[in-house]
Design an enzyme around this catalytic site. Structure first.
Site, mmCIF file in Angstrom:
data_model
loop_
_atom_site.group_PDB
_atom_site.id
_atom_site.type_symbol
_atom_site.label_atom_id
_atom_site.label_comp_id
_atom_site.label_asym_id
_atom_site.label_seq_id
_atom_site.Cartn_x
_atom_site.Cartn_y
_atom_site.Cartn_z
ATOM 1 C CE LYS A 116 -3.738 -19.771 11.544
ATOM 2 N NZ LYS A 116 -3.834 -20.387 12.887
ATOM 3 C CG ASP A 121 -14.260 -7.798 -4.677
ATOM 4 O OD1 ASP A 121 -13.635 -6.838 -4.196
ATOM 5 O OD2 ASP A 121 -14.037 -8.259 -5.809
ATOM 6 C CG HIS A 294 -1.292 -26.587 11.461
ATOM 7 N ND1 HIS A 294 -1.960 -25.493 10.962
ATOM 8 C CD2 HIS A 294 -0.502 -26.122 12.449
ATOM 9 C CE1 HIS A 294 -1.588 -24.409 11.613
ATOM 10 N NE2 HIS A 294 -0.701 -24.758 12.525
ATOM 11 C CE LYS A 296 -5.172 -24.804 13.652
ATOM 12 N NZ LYS A 296 -4.168 -25.651 14.197
#
Length: 415
Positions: A116, A121, A294, A296
């Site tokens: 993810k 920019d 969820h 990590k």
């Protein structure tokens, strides 16, 4: 060029989609010329459509928007959803898509793009574990996921940007070819006034198969006082499991925050097979029960921390494409540590002798099987059918669109 520790980075920890999405959507709205985004899951819900609108608006004002989404995790997006993106000028590629077989079954489960990453920019990057779906918002209810992303501004953003570009067809692949030298890649001592030092690391199926795992093992070997690891899917390799136990045995306070309210029940069953082995060595295990964990993330002592997409299970450590940032900074360490301590104090139950699985022949046998599986899994992965990962560029609907292209840099043999 070799990826290395970069000083003078500004970091912001973002917890759950409630903090992450508004910050990201605002950054997309202010983008001037480029957006790179990779994700595993993108759902067609209120969050997915909000991201859709933000990206279409950016492309409409001339920003180059390039997306790489996983062909398994994001396979359910409708043709209309995709068509509106491509018609707006968004460049969209699916990573390793595959048709449904046997009456709708998706068989392309292994070696997924689980990263993810967002780069905007060439100035701002986001790395973490949060996908684009409503179940990352607290308003989703008891099944809302607990997770983290870090916003990064500073020199390391260029490493992340070039890495993301290297995965697109026609771009240099130096990041895939570089073999990491851990001795040359370490932080220098920093004062409290120095902005964060950050190292971007990843796992692939070519030269970096164990990079993230090795950083965890190295961290555990260097720990002197305290380690907190919060991880959603905990079934680590034998070497990492041994490193956790070894750190606790030499007096380090090792705390594991694992799922007590899992989104996948098998996750909890697998982790509990390891509880006797860890608790007997002094490891403190806490099951987080407010909602599915969820995250990590991890912290060590007063400076080291990591945030990313990599779970500590066979899929993340041996198969999937993952990305983490390793951070050396006292302030960020303290912020993340306090957040994890709050999870432990307010919403977790410590696993003690009374909560351990019964010591009987059935559980002993299952534990023995689990240990042998962990010891031999990396070699077993080589038995899985090999495939050449590729990307499919989605063709816009208008007649002058380019042809669909396939191909990508990650074509090294699997092992």
């Amino acid at each position: 060029m070799k990826p290395a520790w970069h000083p003078d980075n500004q970091l912001t920890l973002l917890t759950n989609g409630d903090e992450y999405y508004p910050v990201l959507f605002d950054a997309i709205a202010r983008a001037a010329h480029s957006i790179l985004l990779e994700t595993f899951i993108w759902y067609e819900d209120n969050v997915g459509w909000a991201l859709h609108a933000a990206l279409c608006d950016a492309a409409g004002r001339g920003v180059q928007v390039e997306l790489l989404i996983d062909g398994y995790g994001s396979a359910a997006l409708s043709d209309d959803f995709i068509r509106r993106l491509t018609d707006a000028g968004v460049i969209l590629r699916y990573y390793d898509p595959a048709p449904r077989r046997f009456g709708g079954l998706r068989t392309n489960l292994f070696r997924r793009l689980h990263r993810k990453i967002v780069v905007i920019d060439e100035k701002t990057a986001y790395v973490g574990g949060i996908n684009y779906s409503a179940d990352h918002l607290l308003s989703f209810g008891q099944e809302a996921k607990q997770d983290y992303t870090v916003e990064i501004r500073g020199p390391v953003v260029d490493d992340i940007r070039r890495f993301a570009l290297s995965w697109l067809p026609g771009n240099p692949t130096l990041f895939h070819r570089w073999k990491p030298g851990f001795r040359r890649s370490r932080p220098t001592p920093a004062s409290l006034d120095t902005m964060a030092q950050v190292l971007f690391v990843w796992r692939d199926n070519a030269y970096h198969r164990t990079t993230i795992e090795r950083h965890y093992i190295k961290m555990l070997a260097k720990a002197r006082h305290e380690v907190i690891i919060a991880n959603a899917y905990f079934f680590p390799g034998y070497r990492l499991l041994h490193a956790i136990r070894k750190a606790a045995r030499r007096g380090v306070k090792v705390q594991l925050v694992l799922q007590g309210h899992p989104d996948i029940p098998l996750v909890k069953t697998g982790a509990r097979l390891l509880y006797h082995y860890l608790v007997s060595s002094g490891v403190e295990i806490y099951e987080y029960g407010r909602r599915p964990l969820h995250g990590k993330v991890a912290v060590m002592d007063d400076n080291w921390a990591t945030v990313g997409s990599s779970n500590l299970d066979p899929l993340s450590l041996s198969l999937n494409l993952e990305a983490n940032v390793i951070i050396w900074d006292q302030r960020f360490n303290h912020t993340l540590k306090q957040a994890l301590r709050t999870l432990i104090r307010e919403d977790s139950q410590r696993v003690d002798a009374a909560h351990l699985p019964a010591r009987n022949w059935w559980n002993l046998g299952r534990s023995i099987i689990a240990f042998h599986f962990l010891r031999h899994f990396p070699a077993m992965v080589g038995w899985l059918p090999a495939h050449i990962s590729h990307q499919d560029l989605v063709k816009p609907a208008h007649p002058e669109a380019d042809e669909v292209t396939t191909g990508g840099p990650n074509t090294a043999p699997r092992g």
